[in-house]
Design a protein around this motif. Structure first.
Motif, PDB file in Angstrom:
ATOM      1  N   UNK A   1      45.624  64.852  32.127  1.00 29.81           N
ATOM      2  CA  UNK A   1      45.682  66.081  31.361  1.00 29.81           C
ATOM      3  C   UNK A   1      46.732  67.128  31.882  1.00 29.81           C
ATOM      4  N   UNK A   2      47.796  67.360  31.341  1.00 28.37           N
ATOM      5  CA  UNK A   2      48.674  68.023  31.905  1.00 28.37           C
ATOM      6  C   UNK A   2      48.400  69.589  31.647  1.00 28.37           C
ATOM      7  N   UNK A   3      48.392  70.416  32.756  1.00 33.30           N
ATOM      8  CA  UNK A   3      48.220  71.719  32.739  1.00 33.30           C
ATOM      9  C   UNK A   3      48.982  72.548  33.564  1.00 33.30           C
ATOM     10  N   UNK A   4      49.335  73.631  33.317  1.00 31.99           N
ATOM     11  CA  UNK A   4      50.506  74.601  34.166  1.00 31.99           C
ATOM     12  C   UNK A   4      49.362  75.601  34.974  1.00 31.99           C
ATOM     13  N   UNK A   5      48.529  74.782  35.804  1.00 35.84           N
ATOM     14  CA  UNK A   5      47.524  75.499  36.557  1.00 35.84           C
ATOM     15  C   UNK A   5      47.499  74.829  37.857  1.00 35.84           C
ATOM     16  N   UNK A   6      46.353  75.163  38.888  1.00 34.20           N
ATOM     17  CA  UNK A   6      46.490  74.825  39.941  1.00 34.20           C
ATOM     18  C   UNK A   6      45.585  73.126  40.231  1.00 34.20           C
ATOM     19  N   UNK A   7      45.137  73.044  38.747  1.00 35.68           N
ATOM     20  CA  UNK A   7      44.503  71.871  38.845  1.00 35.68           C
ATOM     21  C   UNK A   7      45.185  70.636  38.300  1.00 35.68           C
ATOM     22  N   UNK A   8      45.034  69.437  38.813  1.00 35.24           N
ATOM     23  CA  UNK A   8      45.491  68.065  37.991  1.00 35.24           C
ATOM     24  C   UNK A   8      44.112  67.372  37.658  1.00 35.24           C
ATOM     25  N   UNK A   9      44.020  67.293  36.440  1.00 34.98           N
ATOM     26  CA  UNK A   9      42.617  66.638  35.677  1.00 34.98           C
ATOM     27  C   UNK A   9      42.907  65.289  35.267  1.00 34.98           C
ATOM     28  N   UNK A  10      42.298  64.328  35.722  1.00 40.08           N
ATOM     29  CA  UNK A  10      42.303  62.925  35.462  1.00 40.08           C
ATOM     30  C   UNK A  10      41.068  62.573  34.657  1.00 40.08           C
ATOM     31  N   UNK A  11      41.003  61.966  33.468  1.00 35.25           N
ATOM     32  CA  UNK A  11      39.709  61.227  32.856  1.00 35.25           C
ATOM     33  C   UNK A  11      39.949  59.730  33.144  1.00 35.25           C
ATOM     34  N   UNK A  12      39.079  59.350  33.577  1.00 31.61           N
ATOM     35  CA  UNK A  12      39.050  57.793  34.223  1.00 31.61           C
ATOM     36  C   UNK A  12      37.853  57.164  33.493  1.00 31.61           C
ATOM     37  N   UNK A  13      38.526  55.884  33.537  1.00 31.05           N
ATOM     38  CA  UNK A  13      37.509  54.768  32.827  1.00 31.05           C
ATOM     39  C   UNK A  13      37.694  53.485  33.778  1.00 31.05           C
ATOM     40  N   UNK A  14      36.439  53.204  34.251  1.00 29.95           N
ATOM     41  CA  UNK A  14      36.351  52.035  35.018  1.00 29.95           C
ATOM     42  C   UNK A  14      36.774  50.634  34.367  1.00 29.95           C
ATOM     43  N   UNK A  15      37.278  49.666  34.834  1.00 29.55           N
ATOM     44  CA  UNK A  15      37.854  48.459  34.512  1.00 29.55           C
ATOM     45  C   UNK A  15      36.738  47.696  33.931  1.00 29.55           C
ATOM     46  N   UNK A  16      35.691  47.688  34.736  1.00 27.97           N
ATOM     47  CA  UNK A  16      34.430  46.793  34.505  1.00 27.97           C
ATOM     48  C   UNK A  16      33.151  47.441  35.002  1.00 27.97           C
ATOM     49  N   UNK A  17      32.098  47.116  34.805  1.00 24.08           N
ATOM     50  CA  UNK A  17      30.696  47.661  34.959  1.00 24.08           C
ATOM     51  C   UNK A  17      30.508  47.519  36.466  1.00 24.08           C
ATOM     52  N   UNK A  18      29.899  48.585  37.324  1.00 15.50           N
ATOM     53  CA  UNK A  18      29.758  48.668  38.694  1.00 15.50           C
ATOM     54  C   UNK A  18      28.494  49.551  38.824  1.00 15.50           C
ATOM     55  N   UNK A  19      27.639  49.047  39.832  1.00 13.00           N
ATOM     56  CA  UNK A  19      26.829  49.864  40.183  1.00 13.00           C
ATOM     57  C   UNK A  19      27.133  51.287  40.732  1.00 13.00           C
ATOM     58  N   UNK A  20      25.789  52.119  40.685  1.00 15.25           N
ATOM     59  CA  UNK A  20      26.217  53.511  41.101  1.00 15.25           C
ATOM     60  C   UNK A  20      26.728  53.682  42.574  1.00 15.25           C
ATOM     61  N   UNK A  21      26.252  52.771  43.472  1.00 11.45           N
ATOM     62  CA  UNK A  21      26.812  52.648  44.867  1.00 11.45           C
ATOM     63  C   UNK A  21      28.209  52.410  45.003  1.00 11.45           C
ATOM     64  N   UNK A  22      28.645  51.215  44.105  1.00 16.72           N
ATOM     65  CA  UNK A  22      29.884  50.768  44.261  1.00 16.72           C
ATOM     66  C   UNK A  22      30.883  51.646  43.813  1.00 16.72           C
ATOM     67  N   UNK A  23      30.364  52.670  42.437  1.00  9.44           N
ATOM     68  CA  UNK A  23      31.371  53.528  42.001  1.00  9.44           C
ATOM     69  C   UNK A  23      31.539  54.792  42.986  1.00  9.44           C
TER      70      UNK A  23
END
Length: 789
Positions: free
Chosen positions: A465-487
Motif C-alpha cells: 500500500x503506497x503511502x507518503x508517510x514513514x510506514x510501508x504497509x504490506x497486505x500478505x497472503x500465505x501461499x499455503x495453509x500453515x500452523x500457527x507455529x510455522x507462521x
C-alpha cells in the motif's frame, strides 16, 4: 455536422423526440453524479465526525488522568498530615491550644508541603477546640483574626470525616466577582469521631488548571474543568473561570447521561464532549467549533462540486453527441425521401450509402468507445487497487465472500489460507525527511516494498500500500495453509531478512510490526491494528525492532503510577537543584530513566507529555530563583524538540540534559546574596534564640518572601529554621545543666521554653533522657561542707 443538425431540426417531430431523449440522457447522468457526490460528502463528514469524537474522548481521558493525579497528590498531603502523631496531639490539646513542639512539627510539615508543591497557594490547620488557625508561615491565630475565614461555613457543613473539594469566592476585599478559590477541606481525626478540626488547602488556580501539555489541541478547541458541584468551570487554556453565561450552555446537561452533544454557542455551532472523574468528582468538557471539524471535508466537498460541474458539462456534450449518432438514420431517411422526388436512379446509391454509413458508423463508434474505456481503465487500475487496499486495512467487514470477490475483480490473486499485515516503519523519520527530497523518499519507499515482497515471495504473496508517510504497509497472503507455529517462525525470519537487506542496500534502519494471521478477508484491518500497536514498543526498545504482535506485552492499566513516581523524583531533584553537580544529583537524574523503563506498555505520547511537564517545572523554578531564560520562546523550542523524538530513551536523555545544563547555568550565575541573607539570619538567631522568634518575622524585616527565606536557609544550612533554633537552645540548656545550679524550670525559661513540660518533652525527644537525668549523669560532683558522709 452543421448541415446534419440543420436538417434534423427542420422537422418538428424529429426535433421534439431529439430533445426528449437528450433530456433523459442528461437527467440520468446528472442524477447519478449528484447522488454519488451527496453520499460521498455525507460519508466523509461521518468519518470526520467519528474521528474527532474519538480524539476528543482521548484528549479528555488524558486530561482526567493527569488532573486526578494532581488532585490525588494534594489529597495525599492532607492524609499524611492527618496521620502524623504531632498533629493528632495538637488536635487533642483542648481549649488552651496545642503545645509549641507540636505546632513546630505541624508548621514544618505545612511549610515543606507549601514549598514542594507548585499547585498549593496556601495550606493551614484549624484546631476546633481552641478555635485557632495555623498556617505554613505563622503560628496559631484565632479564626476571627484570620485573613480568610470564608471557608468556615463549608467546614461546618461537613458532618463526617472526609476530604472534599469546594469552589468558593476569592477571599479578598478587592476581588473581582468572577474570581474564585479552589479549596480542599479534610476534616480530622482521620479514623474516629467527632470532628476536632480540619486541614485546608487552597490551590493555585492558575497553575492547577493551566497546563502547557493541554495546549496541543485543534484550532478553536477548549477544555473546561467543571467543579464537583457543577456550579463553576475553568478554562485549561487560561486557567481562569469560564463566564457564567457561557457555562450555562452546558451546565444543565452535565447531570444527564449525555456524553456528546451539539449546541449554539458564541454565535456558531459547537460540538461538546464530556467525561466525569470517578475519583475526584470533577467533570471535563471538550468543546470545538463544528465548522473546524468539517474543514477538511469542506475542501473535499468543494473539489467534488467542481468535479461535478465538469462531469455534468462533459455528460451534456456526450449525451448530445450520442443523441445525434442515434438519430443519424433518421437524417438518411429524410435525405432519401427528398431524393425520390427527383431521379429514382440517384436514390439507390444514396440509400445504400446511408444504410452502410449508419451500420459502419455505429460499429466504429462502439469500437472506439470500448477501446477508450479500456485504456482509461488500464490507466486507473493501480489507483483502484490502492483504494481497495486502503479499504481493507481501515474497514472491518463481516462480508468475507464479498471481499474475496473484490480481490478477483481488482485482479489481485489470493489464496484462502489467511491474511496478515506487515508494517515497516522508517526509523528516525525526521532525519530521513531532512536528508532526502520528496522524489527520493518515494523511490526508497517503493524499493522497500519491492524488496520486502521479493524476500517473502516463497512464503506469501504481498501487496504493498503506497503511502507518503514513514510506514510501508504490506497486505500478505500465505501461499499455503500453515500452523500457527510455522507462521510465526516464518514471519520472524522474513522480517529479519528484510531488516538486514534494507540496512545493506539503503543504509537505513527500519522497525517492523507484524499482525497475527487472520483467516477471513474481512479481518485484515484487525491484523493491521495489531501490527501498528506492536510498533509502539519501539519507543521503549529502540530502533531496528522486530515486533510481532503475539509477543507484545499487555498494556499496563494505570498511568497515574508513572506521574506519581515522576513527581517524587522531581521533589528530590529540586532539593539538590541549587547545589553544585554531585553524585546524588546524577543518581536522581538516572532514576528518570528507570521510571521510563518501568512504564513500558503506556502510550508514548503520555510519556512525552509527562517528561515535558518536568522540564516546564524546572524552567519555572529556575526563573523563580532568578535565572533568566535563554530565549523568549525557550519552552516552545523544548516542546518542539521533545515531540520530534521517537524513543523513550531519547526523551529521557533530552530531559536529563536540560536539567543538568540548567543546574550548571544556575551554579555559574549564582550570586553572593543568599549567603549574606543566611548569615544575617544566623546572627539574629544567636542573639535572640531564647525569645519567641519566627522565620516569618525575620523575613518581613529583611523584606523577603517567607517561603524564599525558608528555602535559602535550608539549602545553606541543610536543616529547617526551627530545627536549627531547637538545636541551639538544647546546646545552651545542656551547658547550663552541667555548669549552673539553676532549677530545670529556670534553665528551660532561660533558653526560650516558658512551659517546663514542653522543655522536658523536647529535651527527651532529642537527647533520649530528661533534663534532670542529664544533669545527674553529666554535672560535676561536689562535697557539701556541712554534710557528714
Amino acid at each position: 455536422m452543421i448541415s446534419l443538425i440543420q436538417i434534423a431540426f427542420s422537422n418538428f417531430k424529429f426535433r421534439s423526440l431529439f430533445f426528449r431523449i437528450l433530456f433523459l440522457l442528461i437527467l440520468l447522468v446528472v442524477i447519478t453524479v449528484l447522488v454519488v457526490v451527496f453520499f460521498a460528502n455525507r460519508y466523509s463528514q461521518n468519518v470526520v465526525r467519528t474521528e474527532v469524537k474519538q480524539s476528543s474522548f482521548q484528549m479528555l481521558e488524558q486530561t482526567r488522568r493527569l488532573m486526578d493525579t494532581l488532585l490525588n497528590d494534594v489529597d495525599q498531603i492532607t492524609v499524611r498530615l492527618a496521620q502524623n502523631r504531632a498533629f493528632s496531639a495538637a488536635m487533642e490539646s483542648g481549649a488552651e491550644g496545642p503545645s509549641q513542639p507540636d505546632t513546630d512539627q505541624v508548621h514544618s510539615y505545612l511549610l515543606d508541603s507549601y514549598i514542594t508543591s507548585p499547585y498549593i497557594e496556601s495550606i493551614y490547620v484549624y484546631y476546633a477546640a481552641s478555635d485557632t488557625v495555623q498556617t505554613a508561615l505563622i503560628g496559631p491565630t484565632k479564626s476571627k483574626k484570620f485573613d480568610d475565614p470564608d471557608w468556615l461555613p463549608y467546614y461546618h457543613s461537613m458532618t463526617r470525616t472526609e476530604g472534599k473539594w469546594f469552589v468558593r469566592e476569592y477571599p479578598d476585599d478587592n476581588k473581582n466577582l468572577s474570581e474564585t478559590q479552589v479549596t480542599l477541606i479534610r476534616t480530622t481525626p482521620w479514623a474516629s469521631s467527632p470532628i476536632q478540626g480540619a486541614i485546608v488547602v487552597n490551590m493555585n488556580q492558575q497553575a492547577l488548571f493551566q497546563i502547557p501539555s493541554f495546549r496541543l489541541m485543534r484550532q478553536g478547541e477548549e477544555i473546561w474543568m467543571v467543579s464537583p458541584d457543577a456550579t463553576l468551570a475553568f478554562n485549561s487554556n487560561t486557567g481562569l473561570q469560564v463566564p457564567s453565561q457561557e457555562f450555562s450552555v452546558v451546565q444543565n446537561k452535565l447531570g444527564s447521561d449525555i456524553s456528546a452533544f451539539t449546541d449554539h454557542f458564541r454565535g456558531s455551532e459547537f460540538s461538546f464532549t464530556a467525561v466525569s472523574s470517578p475519583y475526584s468528582g470533577w467533570k471535563y468538557v471538550d468543546l470545538i467549533p463544528t465548522s473546524s471539524l468539517y474543514k477538511s471535508s469542506k475542501e473535499i466537498q468543494s473539489f467534488m462540486m467542481i468535479l461535478m460541474a465538469f462531469s455534468i458539462l462533459a455528460a451534456v456534450l456526450v449525451a448530445f453527441y450520442i443523441t445525434l449518432r442515434i438519430y443519424s438514420p433518421i437524417h438518411s431517411l429524410v435525405q432519401l425521401v427528398n431524393n425520390k422526388k427527383g431521379d429514382w436512379r440517384s436514390a439507390v446509391p444514396v440509400r445504400e450509402q446511408s444504410e452502410l454509413a449508419m451500420l459502419f458508423s455505429a460499429f466504429i463508434s462502439m469500437k472506439e468507445q470500448g477501446a477508450e474505456m479500456e485504456i482509461q481503465l488500464k490507466d486507473n487500475w493501480p489507483v483502484l487497487q490502492q483504494s481497495f487496499l486502503q479499504q481493507l486495512i481501515h474497514e472491518r467487514s463481516k462480508l468475507h465472500e464479498d471481499r474475496f470477490a473484490k480481490f478477483a475483480y481488482y485482479q489481485l490473486s489470493v489464496t484462502r489460507c489467511g491474511f496478515f499485515v506487515i508494517v515497516i516503519r522508517i526509523d528516525d523519520y525526521h532525519a530521513y525527511v531532512n536528508k532526502y527530497g520528496s522524489f527520493d523518499q518515494s523511490l526508497i519507499r517503493y524499493f522497500i516494498a519491492k524488496l520486502a515482497g521479493e524476500l517473502g515471495g516463497h512464503m506469501y504473496r504481498s501487496y504493498p500500500l503506497h503511502t507518503e508517510s514513514r510506514d510501508v504497509i504490506l497486505v500478505c497472503n500465505p501461499e499455503e495453509n500453515m500452523s500457527t507455529e510455522a507462521f510465526c517462525q516464518g514471519a520472524l525470519e522474513t522480517a529479519e531478512r528484510m531488516r538486514a537487506a534494507i540496512r545493506e542496500y539503503l543504509q537505513l534502519t527500519v522497525s517492523t510490526g507484524i499482525g497475527e494471521l487472520k483467516l477471513q478477508a474481512g479481518d485484515i484491518s484487525e491484523s493491521y491494528r495489531e501490527a501498528v500497536d506492536a510498533l509502539e514498543s519501539r519507543a521503549f526498545k529502540g530502533y531496528g525492532l522486530i515486533a510481532p504482535s503475539w509477543l507484545v506485552r499487555e498494556k499496563k492499566p494505570g498511568d497515574h503510577l508513572l506521574i506519581r513516581k515522576l513527581a517524587e523524583l522531581k521533589r528530590e531533584i529540586f532539593l539538590l537543584f541549587r547545589e553544585e553537580p554531585s553524585k546524588s544529583f546524577e543518581e536522581e537524574l538516572q532514576k528518570l530513566g528507570d521510571a521510563a523503563e518501568d512504564a513500558e506498555g503506556l502510550p508514548f505520547a503520555l510519556i512525552q507529555h509527562a517528561y515535558f511537564q518536568i522540564m516546564v517545572e524546572v524552567f519555572q523554578r529556575s526563573t523563580e530563583l532568578g535565572l533568566p531564560a535563554q530565549t523568549d520562546n525557550e519552552l516552545a523550542m523544548l516542546q518542539e524538540k521533545l515531540m520530534r523524538l521517537e524513543t523513550v530513551e531519547d526523551v529521557v536523555h533530552v530531559t536529563q540534559d536540560y536539567i543538568r545544563q540548567t543546574n550548571l547555568r544556575f551554579h555559574a550565575e549564582k550570586k553572593s546574596e543568599p549567603e549574606s541573607v543566611v548569615k544575617q539570619i544566623l546572627d539574629y538567631i544567636q542573639v535572640n534564640f531564647d525569645k519567641e522568634i519566627s522565620l516569618g518575622g525575620i523575613a518581613d524585616q529583611l523584606q523577603l518572601d517567607p517561603s524564599y527565606a525558608s528555602r535559602l536557609f535550608r539549602q545553606e544550612i541543610s536543616i529547617t529554621f526551627m530545627d536549627y533554633v531547637i538545636s541551639l537552645r538544647l546546646e545552651k540548656a545542656k551547658e547550663l545543666l552541667q555548669m549552673s545550679e539553676k532549677t530545670v524550670k529556670d534553665i528551660g525559661a532561660s533558653v526560650g521554653y516558658a512551659n517546663q513540660r514542653s522543655f522536658n518533652r523536647i529535651f527527651k525527644k532529642h537527647e533520649g533522657m530528661t533534663p534532670g537525668e542529664f544533669r545527674d549523669i553529666h554535672a560535676p560532683k561536689k562535697l557539701h561542707r556541712e554534710e557528714i558522709y
